[in-house]
Design an enzyme around this catalytic site. Structure first.
Site, mmCIF file in Angstrom:
data_model
loop_
_atom_site.group_PDB
_atom_site.id
_atom_site.type_symbol
_atom_site.label_atom_id
_atom_site.label_comp_id
_atom_site.label_asym_id
_atom_site.label_seq_id
_atom_site.Cartn_x
_atom_site.Cartn_y
_atom_site.Cartn_z
ATOM 1 N N PHE A 136 -4.646 -8.838 -2.791
ATOM 2 C CA PHE A 136 -5.411 -9.020 -3.832
ATOM 3 C C PHE A 136 -5.015 -10.304 -4.234
ATOM 4 O O PHE A 136 -5.167 -11.333 -4.798
ATOM 5 C CB PHE A 136 -4.721 -8.542 -5.001
ATOM 6 C CG PHE A 136 -4.918 -7.112 -5.554
ATOM 7 C CD1 PHE A 136 -6.247 -6.029 -4.525
ATOM 8 C CD2 PHE A 136 -4.663 -6.076 -6.943
ATOM 9 C CE1 PHE A 136 -6.743 -4.778 -5.003
ATOM 10 C CE2 PHE A 136 -5.505 -4.493 -6.434
ATOM 11 C CZ PHE A 136 -5.897 -4.289 -5.419
ATOM 12 N N HIS A 194 -5.954 -1.648 0.549
ATOM 13 C CA HIS A 194 -4.272 -1.656 -0.071
ATOM 14 C C HIS A 194 -3.352 -1.031 0.584
ATOM 15 O O HIS A 194 -2.289 -0.934 0.706
ATOM 16 C CB HIS A 194 -4.222 -0.253 -1.132
ATOM 17 C CG HIS A 194 -5.387 -0.491 -2.708
ATOM 18 N ND1 HIS A 194 -6.579 -0.982 -2.526
ATOM 19 C CD2 HIS A 194 -4.997 -1.335 -4.189
ATOM 20 C CE1 HIS A 194 -7.077 -0.512 -3.757
ATOM 21 N NE2 HIS A 194 -6.353 -0.441 -4.709
ATOM 22 N N PHE A 236 -0.579 -5.414 -5.248
ATOM 23 C CA PHE A 236 -1.223 -5.116 -3.961
ATOM 24 C C PHE A 236 -1.451 -6.823 -3.365
ATOM 25 O O PHE A 236 -2.551 -7.035 -4.163
ATOM 26 C CB PHE A 236 -2.375 -4.155 -3.737
ATOM 27 C CG PHE A 236 -2.086 -3.037 -4.567
ATOM 28 C CD1 PHE A 236 -1.705 -1.872 -2.892
ATOM 29 C CD2 PHE A 236 -2.407 -2.512 -5.607
ATOM 30 C CE1 PHE A 236 -1.757 -0.415 -3.762
ATOM 31 C CE2 PHE A 236 -2.137 -0.848 -5.999
ATOM 32 C CZ PHE A 236 -1.484 0.017 -5.024
ATOM 33 N N GLU A 288 -5.683 -13.235 -10.769
ATOM 34 C CA GLU A 288 -4.384 -13.858 -9.837
ATOM 35 C C GLU A 288 -4.371 -15.259 -9.472
ATOM 36 O O GLU A 288 -3.138 -16.039 -9.570
ATOM 37 C CB GLU A 288 -5.213 -13.326 -8.404
ATOM 38 C CG GLU A 288 -4.245 -11.620 -8.155
ATOM 39 C CD GLU A 288 -5.200 -10.600 -8.661
ATOM 40 O OE1 GLU A 288 -5.238 -9.564 -8.794
ATOM 41 O OE2 GLU A 288 -6.874 -11.315 -9.382
#
Length: 669
Positions: A434, A475, A431, A408
Site C-alpha cells: 500500500f 499483499h 501492507f 497513506e
C-alpha cells in the site's frame, strides 16, 4: 503608480474593517514591498539575470494579510506566488535574491530554485512541485503543537488547481478527524496554469467543500487587505483557544502567466480589465490617501526606502560568487548528520518470534522517546492487523498510538510535519504494497528535504512485506527496489528477531527517513534468543552468518532462511553466507571481502530480477572484484510476474524454487 477613483475604491468598502491607522500603514508597507520586488524581478527576468519567475502580482493581500495575522513562531507553508509571506516574515532580501540566483547565501545551496525552500529560523516551509504533500505536512506540524498543548495555528497555502489533488482531500480529512488547528488557505485565482476554474471543479465555491469534512469554511475577498487581515486574525485567535481546521477560500485573480514564459493570451481581456480595477495595492493606497492616513509624501518615502533596500540587497547578491561545491559536500548533505552511538545488547535474553521482537523494539522506543508518535490504520485498540501494537494504547494513549484514516500519502506527509516540529514518527503501512499510495511524499519530500534545505525527516515507515503466505498480488510484494535507488532514503530488511529489534530501534534513533521491511512469512515462523533491554544495531553493517571458501551467497530477508535451509541439507557445500540486513546504506566491504575469498557469488533476492537490488550489487562486484571471479555472477530471483495466490503457483514463482539448481550450476562452473 496609477491611482483609481473613489467609485472604484468602493468595491472594497475598507471602512467596515476597524483597524488602527498604525496597523493600516504597516499593512500598506508590507503590501508595497513584494509588489516593488516583483516589478524589479520582471525587469531582471527580461535582462536574463534570473531564470524564471512566478508572479503574485494582484494577490499580495492574501500573503501579507495571512502572515500579519499569525504570530512569528507559527508555521506558514506558502506556494511560489506568496512572496509576501517571505517579506512579511522579514527575511533579509539579499538572501532571497541569492536563493533565486542559486547562490550560497540562499537557502538551498543552489540545489533548488525560487520558493522551493524552507527555513526554521523564519518558520516557513516551502512547497515542492508536487503541490499536494505540503497540505499534509501542515497537519503534522499542527499535530505536534496540539500534542504539546501549544496554542498555535499553522497556515498552509494552495491554489484552486491544487484542490483537485487527492492530497487535498486526505489533508482536510485528517485535520478534521483529528481537529487540528490548520488554516487551509486556498487562493482561487482563476486559472491553474491555463485551465480555468470551470474545468477544474464542478461546484460554485471551493469553500462549499468544507461541509463534507464537517469543517468551518469562509470566503474572503483576497484583494482586500483589511478583510484578509481582520478575518484571518479573528479566526486564528479562535483556533488558538479551540483547535480545529478551517478552510479559507480567497477570491482573487492571477494577473500574469503561470510563470512569465506562459503569458496570458488564454485569458479574455475583459476578465483582465475587471480584475485590474481590483488591484489590492492601488485600491488600498487610494483609500489611505483619501482618509488622510497616508500622504503622497509618505508614500513616496516608503517607495524610495523599499527600492533602496532592494537595490542594496541586489548588489550584495550580485557580488556573491557563483555557487561551488565538492562531490564530498554534495554526498554528505544527502542525509542529515547523525552520530550513531551503539547501545550494546545485554546478556539477559528470551526466545521470541520476529514479530514480538519488532513489537518490543517499538515499545521500548516509545518509552525512550516521549516525542515519538506511531500512526497507521487500525493500530490503536485493534493492535494492527498483525497485532504488533496490541496493548500499546493502554500504555501510551491514543495521542501517541494513532489510528489513521485510509490515506497513506496524507499520513506520510503528516509524519514529515511532526519531524519538522521537533518530533519523531513511525508510520505503519498495513501492507508494504500500500506504500504506492504514499509514494510521492516518501521519494519526493522525505528523501530530498535534507539535501534541499538541511531539514531532517525523522520518519520510519514500517513495511510488512513478502510472499509465502498466499496473499496474492496486492499483499505479497517485496518492493524494496522502489526505494534503494532513491538518494536520501535508508532501507532496512532484517531476517532475524535480534536484528529486527536492534535495527528498528536504531532506525527510530536516526533522524533520516527509513523504510523498514518486515517479512510477513517470518513474523511467526522465526524464533531466536533476543536481548530483553533496549539496544541498537548500526545500519549499514551486514551479518556474516557462515564462513566458507567455495561460493559466496549474498541475500537478505526470507532469502537468508532459504539459503540456510539449503546449506543445512547440503553440508558438503562450503559456502560463505552474507545477510545484508541493510540495503541502503549498503555494506560493500562485506560483499567484496566475501567474493574475493571465494571467487564465486550467488545473489539471491525474493524480488523479481530486472531492476532489483541484486542487479546493482552484481554491477558493483563486476567493477570491483572482476579479477577475483572464477565464474560469472549468478543472480537468482522470483519470476517477472505479479505474485500469484494459489500455493503451487506461488511456490513456483518464488526464487526459492530455483535456488538449488542455480547454486549447483555455479559450483560446477
Amino acid at each position: 503608480m496609477k491611482s483609481v477613483t473613489t467609485a472604484e475604491t468602493s468595491l472594497f468598502n475598507f471602512a467596515q474593517f476597524e483597524t488602527s491607522k498604525e496597523v493600516q500603514l504597516s499593512l500598506y508597507k508590507r503590501l508595497l514591498k513584494p509588489r516593488l520586488i516583483e516589478e524589479k524581478m520582471l525587469v531582471l527576468l527580461r535582462q536574463g539575470k534570473i531564470s524564471k519567475w512566478f508572479s503574485g502580482i494582484g494577490q499580495e493581500a492574501i500573503s501579507v494579510g495571512v502572515t500579519s495575522a499569525l504570530e512569528k513562531e507559527e508555521y506558514i507553508l506558502p506556494m511560489h506566488r506568496n512572496l509576501g509571506v517571505f517579506t512579511t516574515r522579514e527575511i533579509p532580501l539579499h538572501r532571497l535574491f541569492s536563493q533565486w540566483q542559486g547562490k550560497k547565501s540562499g537557502f538551498t545551496k543552489g540545489r533548488d530554485r525560487s520558493f522551493h525552500f524552507g527555513t526554521q529560523e523564519f518558520k516557513i516551509v516551502g512547497m515542492i512541485s508536487h503541490l499536494g504533500p505540503q497540505l499534509g505536512v501542515a497537519d503534522g506540524i499542527a499535530l505536534a503543537h496540539k500534542l504539546r498543548n501549544e496554542k498555535k495555528v499553522t497556515a498552509v497555502f494552495s491554489g484552486e488547481g491544487g484542490t483537485s489533488e487527492g492530497d487535498f482531500h486526505e489533508a482536510l480529512n485528517i485535520a478534521s478527524v483529528w481537529q487540528l488547528p490548520v488554516l487551509f488557505c486556498i487562493e482561487n485565482n482563476g486559472y491553474g496554469l491555463s485551465t480555468p476554474t470551470n474545468e477544474q471543479y464542478f461546484c460554485e465555491h471551493i469553500a462549499d467543500r468544507g461541509k463534507g469534512y464537517g469543517m468551518e469554511a469562509h470566503i474572503i475577498d483576497g484583494n482586500n487587505i483589511l478583510e484578509v487581515y481582520q478575518k484571518v486574525n479573528e479566526i486564528a485567535i479562535s483556533l488558538r483557544k479551540n483547535p480545529r481546521p478551517v478552510l479559507l477560500e480567497f477570491k482573487t485573480f492571477r494577473m500574469r502567466g503561470h510563470e512569465e514564459a506562459s503569458g496570458t493570451k488564454y485569458v479574455p481581456q475583459e476578465l483582465m480589465d475587471t480584475w485590474e480595477k481590483k488591484d489590492p495595492v492601488t485600491n488600498f493606497q487610494q483609500y489611505l490617501l483619501e482618509q488622510g492616513t497616508l500622504t503622497e509624501e509618505q508614500d513616496t518615502q516608503f517607495r524610495k526606502a523599499i527600492k533602496k533596500e532592494i537595490n542594496e540587497h541586489l548588489k550584495l547578491a550580485n557580488a556573491e560568487e557563483p555557487i561551488n561545491s565538492t562531490v564530498e559536500e554534495e554526498l554528505n548533505d544527502v542525509y542529515a548528520p547523525f552520530q550513531f552511538t551503539e547501545t550494546k545488547p545485554t546478556s539477559a535474553k528470551k526466545e521470541i518470534r520476529l514479530i514480538d521482537a519488532i513489537s518490543e523494539g517499538l515499545r521500548q522506543s516509545l518509552e525512550k522517546y516521549d516525542e515519538l508518535v506511531v500512526m497507521g490504520q487500525d493500530i490503536a485498540d485493534y493492535g494492527g492487523v498483525f497485532k504488533i501494537t496490541e496493548g500499546f494504547v493502554e500504555k501510551f494513549g491514543k495521542d501517541r498510538i494513532r489510528n489513521t484514516p485510509i490515506c497513506e500519502s496524507g499520513i506520510v506527509a503528516a509524519a514529515m510535519g511532526l519531524s519538522m516540529n521537533k518530533m519523531k514518527a513511525v508510520v505503519e503501512m498495513q501492507f508494504g504494497d500500500f506504500v504506492s499510495s504514499g509514494f510521492n511524499p516518501i521519494v519526493n519530500y522525505l528523501a530530498k528535504i535534507n539535501y534541499r534545505w538541511n531539514q531532517n525527516a525523522d520518519v520510519v515507515v514500517r513495511m510488512p512485506c513478502g510472499a509465502g503466505v498466499g496473499a496474492g498480488p496486492f499483499h505479497s510484494q517485496t518492493n524494496e527496489a522502489w526505494f534503494t535507488k532513491t538518494p536520501g532514503l535508508k532501507v532496512v530488511y532484517p531476517a532475524f528477531p535480534q536484528d529486527a529489534k536492534g535495527l528498528l530501534t536504531a532506525s527510530i534513533e536516526d533522524p533520516n527517513p527509513v523504510l523498514f521491511f518486515e517479512h510477513k512469512a517470518l513474523y511467526r515462523s522465526i524464533r531466536q534468543e533476543v536481548s530483553e533491554d533496549y539496544f541498537t544495531i548500526p545500519l549499514g553493517k551486514a551479518a556474516h552468518l557462515k564462513e566458507g571458501n567455495s561460493v559466496s551467497i549474498i541475500t537478505y530477508g526470507a532469502g537468508v532462511h532459504w539459503a540456510l535451509d539449503h546449506l543445512a541439507s547440503n553440508a558438503e557445500i562450503d559456502a560463505d553466507l552474507i545477510d545484508l540486513r541493510t540495503l541502503q546504506p549498503l555494506d560493500e566491504e562485506a560483499i567484496f571481502n566475501s567474493v574475493k575469498r571465494t571467487g564465486k557469488v550467488l545473489l539471491l533476492q525474493e524480488d523479481s530480477m530486472f531492476g532489483g537490488i541484486m542487479s546493482d550489487i552484481s554491477a558493483l562486484i563486476a567493477e570491483h572484484c572482476f579479477e577475483d571471479l572464477d565464474a560469472p555472477i549468478k543472480r537468482v530471483a522470483s519470476l517477472p510476474t505479479p505474485i500469484p495466490f494459489a500455493a503451487n503457483l506461488e511456490e513456483k514463482y518464488l526464487a526459492k524454487h530455483r535456488l538449488a539448481t542455480s547454486l549447483e550450476e555455479l559450483l560446477a562452473y
